[in-house]
Scaffold this active site. Structure first.
Site, PDB file in Angstrom:
ATOM      1  N   ILE A  92       0.828  -1.213   0.000  1.00  0.00           N
ATOM      2  CA  ILE A  92       0.000   0.000   0.000  1.00  0.00           C
ATOM      3  C   ILE A  92       0.860   1.259   0.000  1.00  0.00           C
ATOM      4  O   ILE A  92       0.340   2.374   0.024  1.00  0.00           O
ATOM      5  CB  ILE A  92      -0.961   0.028   1.217  1.00  0.00           C
ATOM      6  CG1 ILE A  92      -0.194  -0.187   2.530  1.00  0.00           C
ATOM      7  CG2 ILE A  92      -2.057  -1.009   1.067  1.00  0.00           C
ATOM      8  CD1 ILE A  92      -1.046   0.004   3.759  1.00  0.00           C
ATOM      9  N   GLY A  93       2.159   1.089  -0.028  1.00  0.00           N
ATOM     10  CA  GLY A  93       3.020   2.265  -0.079  1.00  0.00           C
ATOM     11  C   GLY A  93       4.453   1.825  -0.284  1.00  0.00           C
ATOM     12  O   GLY A  93       4.795   0.657  -0.053  1.00  0.00           O
TER      13      GLY A  93
ATOM     14  N   GLY B 240       8.813   3.440  -0.615  1.00  0.00           N
ATOM     15  CA  GLY B 240       9.694   4.601  -0.488  1.00  0.00           C
ATOM     16  C   GLY B 240      11.107   4.197  -0.192  1.00  0.00           C
ATOM     17  O   GLY B 240      11.462   3.013  -0.283  1.00  0.00           O
ATOM     18  N   GLY B 241      11.910   5.163   0.156  1.00  0.00           N
ATOM     19  CA  GLY B 241      13.321   4.923   0.395  1.00  0.00           C
ATOM     20  C   GLY B 241      13.574   3.897   1.489  1.00  0.00           C
ATOM     21  O   GLY B 241      14.513   3.112   1.424  1.00  0.00           O
ATOM     22  N   PHE B 242      12.717   3.903   2.497  1.00  0.00           N
ATOM     23  CA  PHE B 242      12.897   2.970   3.601  1.00  0.00           C
ATOM     24  C   PHE B 242      12.561   1.550   3.174  1.00  0.00           C
ATOM     25  O   PHE B 242      13.136   0.583   3.641  1.00  0.00           O
ATOM     26  CB  PHE B 242      11.977   3.401   4.756  1.00  0.00           C
ATOM     27  CG  PHE B 242      12.114   2.586   6.014  1.00  0.00           C
ATOM     28  CD1 PHE B 242      13.120   2.850   6.917  1.00  0.00           C
ATOM     29  CD2 PHE B 242      11.212   1.569   6.282  1.00  0.00           C
ATOM     30  CE1 PHE B 242      13.237   2.104   8.081  1.00  0.00           C
ATOM     31  CE2 PHE B 242      11.329   0.822   7.450  1.00  0.00           C
ATOM     32  CZ  PHE B 242      12.340   1.087   8.351  1.00  0.00           C
ATOM     33  N   GLY B 243      11.603   1.401   2.274  1.00  0.00           N
ATOM     34  CA  GLY B 243      11.180   0.078   1.833  1.00  0.00           C
ATOM     35  C   GLY B 243       9.715   0.117   1.470  1.00  0.00           C
ATOM     36  O   GLY B 243       9.204   1.135   1.022  1.00  0.00           O
ATOM     37  N   MET B 244       9.036  -1.001   1.691  1.00  0.00           N
ATOM     38  CA  MET B 244       7.635  -1.113   1.286  1.00  0.00           C
ATOM     39  C   MET B 244       6.715  -1.096   2.501  1.00  0.00           C
ATOM     40  O   MET B 244       7.107  -1.500   3.594  1.00  0.00           O
ATOM     41  CB  MET B 244       7.409  -2.434   0.556  1.00  0.00           C
ATOM     42  CG  MET B 244       8.190  -2.546  -0.732  1.00  0.00           C
ATOM     43  SD  MET B 244       7.512  -1.394  -1.939  1.00  0.00           S
ATOM     44  CE  MET B 244       8.656  -1.631  -3.287  1.00  0.00           C
ATOM     45  N   VAL B 245       5.476  -0.673   2.280  1.00  0.00           N
ATOM     46  CA  VAL B 245       4.453  -0.790   3.310  1.00  0.00           C
ATOM     47  C   VAL B 245       3.386  -1.765   2.810  1.00  0.00           C
ATOM     48  O   VAL B 245       2.874  -1.628   1.698  1.00  0.00           O
ATOM     49  CB  VAL B 245       3.790   0.570   3.620  1.00  0.00           C
ATOM     50  CG1 VAL B 245       2.829   0.425   4.793  1.00  0.00           C
ATOM     51  CG2 VAL B 245       4.834   1.617   3.928  1.00  0.00           C
TER      52      VAL B 245
ATOM     53  N   ASP C 253       6.794  17.089  10.747  1.00  0.00           N
ATOM     54  CA  ASP C 253       6.349  16.816   9.386  1.00  0.00           C
ATOM     55  C   ASP C 253       4.834  16.716   9.329  1.00  0.00           C
ATOM     56  O   ASP C 253       4.290  15.776   8.767  1.00  0.00           O
ATOM     57  CB  ASP C 253       7.021  15.546   8.857  1.00  0.00           C
ATOM     58  CG  ASP C 253       6.981  15.489   7.336  1.00  0.00           C
ATOM     59  OD1 ASP C 253       6.693  16.526   6.707  1.00  0.00           O
ATOM     60  OD2 ASP C 253       7.214  14.399   6.770  1.00  0.00           O
TER      61      ASP C 253
END
Ligand SMILES: *[C@@H]1O[C@H](CO)[C@@H](O)[C@H](O)[C@H]1NC(C)=O
Ligand SMILES: *[C@@H]1O[C@H](CO)[C@@H](O)[C@H](O)[C@H]1NC(C)=O
Ligand SMILES: *[C@@H]1O[C@H](CO)[C@@H](O)[C@H](O)[C@H]1NC(C)=O
Ligand SMILES: *[C@@H]1O[C@H](CO)[C@@H](O)[C@H](O)[C@H]1NC(C)=O
Ligand SMILES: *[C@@H]1O[C@H](CO)[C@@H](O)[C@H](O)[C@H]1NC(C)=O
Ligand SMILES: *[C@@H]1O[C@H](CO)[C@@H](O)[C@H](O)[C@H]1NC(C)=O
Ligand SMILES: *[C@@H]1O[C@H](CO)[C@@H](O)[C@H](O)[C@H]1NC(C)=O
Ligand SMILES: *[C@@H]1O[C@H](CO)[C@@H](O)[C@H](O)[C@H]1NC(C)=O
Ligand SMILES: *[C@@H]1O[C@H](CO)[C@@H](O)[C@H](O)[C@H]1NC(C)=O
Ligand SMILES: *[C@@H]1O[C@H](CO)[C@@H](O)[C@H](O)[C@H]1NC(C)=O
Length: 828
Positions: free
Chosen positions: A496-497, A499-504, A614
């Protein structure tokens, strides 16, 4: 057509006015000392100081007016006369407006009537404070001394005291005028020192002496072209290696923005010229610094360094990343000037305080950051001012910066957790006594679930424990196997998402609880500090309006965070461009109140206070009942300049929400969250993104745009058409007033989250009062899943409302950016 023009007319007029406006000080005393007549310089009238009725500034007069019989033809008429003080005496000026003032003394020695002014040796006192001691000008060069000081009395007394009995003092001209508001701010400036950075407070009560004022890469700016009649000189003489730098300039006037720099901070010419890295010089490696040495006294003093920037070199946003060093200390890392306003050529400045030690220079260096790509490697500086902080540091008002909070958090966290556990147990017991039916499971309250060994534990038996893990984490560990099960072995279709950190991933634990599983790229330790921060922070705090951490997994080189699943996804999706039905005004108020509550708790719920940093509409998530929860606190705490240890991941995603003051002060405060929250409030009201680059320039930034309309009293023109006719004027007024206050340029002028919460509740109450007279109260709200909306406080109250019903997680919504934080890394 005509109406459209009329509607925009105020804005057009405003922009014309702001372009030509110049600063008008409340107090403005200009004296041509020793002169019998008035003199006009740069269209400013310098009055005679002779003791005639109506122009009586001289106090305790024991002075002589002196005229230079052979003035240099090119010297200013100000310098053709002087007033000589043979005994202690001087001037007295009545002050209309308390606050910071600028005082300038002009000295231009000459020989006349038996006085050789080059032999003068004297001191100057302002309101009893020695600001100039033992001044001795032994040649005929003109000297200008400028001081910035706070005046909190009804009069200013300037006294010239000769150094000895047969000596004398003199002065050719004096300027004393009010500084623009907030010229020097008190809230705290970053103080760089060997033992880490600190906060220097109460700066405005110090006397500052201007040492240098530089138009980097540009020509000399004369008082004529400066709203505060300053002189800015070119930087060439201060460059350590001239060939390292290259002058750049632009013909476009700077794109001034609220909260950033203004013409009163520095004139156009400063922001329209700069030095950049001269990378065409073949002697250089790709990475090098441009360095300036600005001479200062050798007296171990403390200096305020104000640096001016305006990105006139980049061809696009987010290309220029550079570091700023002062006296070898990293003052600002990975500075991206386009972040603050999502615009190029927008002037900004920041202040830093340094100790000179035994060095006779303040050294400023700029150099490319590791974030800059090889093709866009550059660094710039547009202007620099160095001011000496006079007087003793007797009332040392610096305090250690907050960023040690993680360590403290780890130490006190465990103690805190025990207390929280205890409190929660008590609270839970109370709740259980309530007749109100409650779901068996309370998703957010991990410690309870774990501690109680309750039958509702959603973990496999025996895997959960409360004691700190090897890293001192206080949240619950979840075995990797459980998460494989929950996410169907990290099935791509459950993503569902990303990014740089990884996947959600969306996941379902063994007890059928839906969770969001954020998985770091396996094996990569990138993001480890954020991972640890999130666990530490989230295990310390629990709140109905903060997204809960269900647990984490750190095994087999995995870094996984497991959160409660938020059915309706980010608030943003419900505001615009997603096809969801528009939220009612009441729902929007409820959501704002909920997130304000969460944020208020974050700021005040722990001893140090936690700054989210943020806040934006993608970080406010909605559960199945549209209850708002703030997410992603912890990952983005370190700002681009605050923490020298690692790179911020959050800045890129936060255009339009960033507190402009944060940049200027180089200090993060909870008022930065309040600013961002103000932007969210306008987003909720106007249903448009905080930044929309596709719109006309004056509309791109929502905060700016909304404030312009608000100032004209015409904000109704830009609110979400879906809200037409729904909002009671009194409720709208309160809401907008609150949002407007959040966006104040200066943190001191912004309300606390507690105040915001109170005001939003009041706005809701104003909306409700009329509706309650109708029998069908609440019927306008989405029907089946809104039990929480019934619980509306009748008086504004900041009590935490009782937990609402948690329904089944049944709707299926594939939000791609539930954890938008992760996605903001993509471009880097
Ligand atoms: C100087 O200017 C002031 C203010 O305009 C005026 O009152 C005064 O008469 C002038 N003095 C002389 C000597 O011209
Ligand atoms: C006056 O100006 C002339 C020409 O601009 C220059 O040569 C001379 O040095 C100046 N004199 C002083 C005293 O500055
Ligand atoms: C003038 O003062 C400077 C330092 O302020 C000193 O170096 C110089 O020798 C002095 N010259 C004379 C003639 O006193
Ligand atoms: C300035 O402040 C002082 C002390 O706070 C006060 O006595 C005085 O009235 C103030 N003056 C003005 C003009 O506000
Ligand atoms: C100026 O006067 C002070 C004493 O008031 C003295 O210590 C100092 O040496 C004098 N400076 C010069 C250059 O004469
Ligand atoms: C006082 O200062 C003047 C000028 O600076 C100097 O000529 C004189 O010698 C000094 N007198 C004493 C007593 O120091
Ligand atoms: C700031 O400094 C002034 C003068 O040193 C002092 O009177 C005042 O109490 C200080 N204020 C704070 C908030 O520290
Ligand atoms: C003011 O600036 C303009 C443009 O930069 C320049 O042409 C003009 O000479 C300046 N005026 C003075 C008095 O410096
Ligand atoms: C701007 O740059 C051009 C070309 O480098 C130069 O000729 C001009 O003098 C510069 N203008 C200013 C104001 O520095
Ligand atoms: C730039 O200067 C800083 C501070 O003096 C130094 O730590 C850094 O290594 C320099 N960078 C380069 C590329 O020389």
């Amino acid at each position: 057509m005509v109406t459209k023009f009329i509607r925009f007319l105020p804005l057009i007029i405003a922009s014309l006015v702001s372009f030509s406006s110049s600063f008008t000080p409340s107090d403005n005393y200009l004296l041509n000392c020793g002169s019998p007549s008035n003199t006009s310089i740069y269209s400013r009238l310098f009055l005679t100081d002779s003791t005639k009725p109506g122009s009586d500034f001289l106090s305790a007069d024991r002075s002589i007016s002196l005229k230079n019989q052979v003035p240099s033809p090119n010297s200013s008429t100000l310098y053709h006369t002087a007033r000589v003080f043979t005994r202690s005496s001087g001037y007295r000026f009545n002050i209309k407006k308390n606050g910071t003032h600028l005082v300038r003394f002009h000295f231009s020695p000459f020989v006349s009537q038996g006085f050789d002014l080059t032999t003068a040796n004297f001191s100057v006192l302002v309101n009893g404070n020695l600001i100039l001691g033992g001044l001795h000008l032994n040649n005929t060069d003109t000297v200008l001394r400028e001081y910035i000081l706070k005046i909190d009395r009804t009069a200013v007394e300037i006294v010239f005291t000769p150094g000895n009995e047969s000596g004398f003092g003199f002065v050719n001209a004096i300027e004393l005028f009010s500084a623009p508001r907030d010229f020097i701010v008190d809230e705290g400036v970053k103080l760089l020192s060997a033992d880490g950075s600190k906060v220097y407070k109460n700066l405005s009560s110090r006397v500052l002496e201007t040492v240098t004022r530089i138009n980097v890469g540009g020509p000399k700016v004369t008082p004529f072209n400066d709203t505060l009649w300053r002189t800015w000189i070119p930087d060439d003489d201060y460059l350590v290696l001239k060939s390292a730098a290259r002058r750049v300039n632009t013909t476009h006037p700077p794109n001034y923005q609220t909260g950033g720099a203004s013409r009163d901070i520095a004139p156009d010419s400063v922001y329209m010229t700069a030095q950049e890295m001269n990378r065409e010089n073949p002697n250089f490696n790709a990475r090098f610094n441009i360095t300036w040495n600005f001479p200062v006294g050798s007296d171990c003093a403390r200096y305020l360094v104000r640096l001016h920037f305006c990105d006139i070199v980049s061809r696009g946003l987010n290309l220029l990343y550079f570091n700023v060093y002062i006296n070898g200390y990293l003052a600002c890392e990975d500075l991206d000037l386009s972040t603050v306003y999502h615009a190029l050529a927008s002037p900004v400045y920041f202040d830093v305080i340094v100790d000179s030690g035994d060095s006779t220079v303040v050294q400023v260096s700029v150099g490319p950051s590791i974030l800059s790509s090889t093709s866009a490697m550059n660094a710039i500086l547009n202007g620099a001012e160095i001011m000496k902080i006079l007087g003793h540091e007797n009332s040392e008002s610096s305090t250690k910066e907050k960023n040690i909070w993680i360590i403290v958090g780890l130490v006190v966290g465990f103690v805190g957790l025990c207390l929280i556990l205890l409190a929660l147990l008590l609270v839970m017991k109370c709740w259980k006594k309530k007749p109100k039916p409650r779901p068996a499971e309370s998703v957010g309250w991990t410690p309870l679930r774990v501690n109680g060994g309750s039958s509702h534990s959603r973990m496999s038996e025996g895997t959960a424990y409360v004691s700190p893990g090897p890293n001192g984490y206080l949240a619950m560990r979840i075995p990797f196997a459980d998460l494989q099960f929950a996410t169907n072995n990290f099935d791509k279709s459950l993503i569902i998402g990303s990014g740089g950190f990884g996947m959600v991933y969306k996941g379902v634990l063994r007890d059928n609880t839906k969770v969001a599983v954020k998985r770091g790229v396996p094996g990569s330790r990138q993001g480890l500090p954020e991972f640890q921060t999130e666990i530490t922070v989230l295990s310390k705090i629990r709140h109905r309006h903060l997204v809960s951490l269900v647990g984490y997994c750190e095994e087999q080189s995995e870094m996984i965070l497991v959160y409660e699943y938020m059915e309706k996804g980010p608030l943003k999706k419900h505001l615009y461009s997603s096809g969801f039905p528009p939220l009612s005004w009441k729902q929007r108020l409820e959501i704002c109140i909920g997130s304000a509550r969460g944020l208020h708790y974050l700021h005040t719920g722990s001893a140090q206070g936690i700054i989210h940093r943020d806040i934006k509409s993608t970080n406010i998530l909605l559960d199945e009942n549209y209850v708002a929860k703030v997410a992603d606190f912890g990952l983005s705490r370190s700002g681009p300049c605050l923490n020298e240890t690692h790179v911020s991941t959050g800045v890129k995603g936060s255009f339009g929400y960033l507190d402009p003051e944060y940049f200027r002060r180089q200090q993060l405060t909870d008022k930065s969250d309040v600013y961002s929250f103000g932007v969210v409030l306008f987003e909720v009201l106007c249903a448009r993104p905080a930044v929309d680059p596709l719109l006309a320039r004056e509309q791109v930034n929502l905060a700016e745009w909304a404030m312009q309309w608000q100032k004209k009293g015409m904000l109704e023109q830009i609110i979400d058409p879906h809200l037409a006719g729904q909002i009671k004027p009194s409720s709208l007024k309160k809401f907008v007033e609150t949002a407007e206050k959040c966006l104040a340029d200066y943190g001191v002028d912004r309300p606390t989250m507690g105040d915001v919460l109170w005001n939003l509740e009041y706005a809701l109450q104003l909306q409700e009062t009329a509706q309650q007279r109708e029998p069908s109260e609440g019927s306008s709200v989405d029907g089946p899943n809104s039990p929480t909306f019934g619980i509306v406080p009748q008086i504004p109250s900041s009590n935490i409302r009782a937990d609402g019903e948690r329904g089944n997680h049944n709707s299926d919504i594939s939000t791609t950016d539930v954890f938008s934080q992760l996605m903001t890394n993509d471009g880097r």
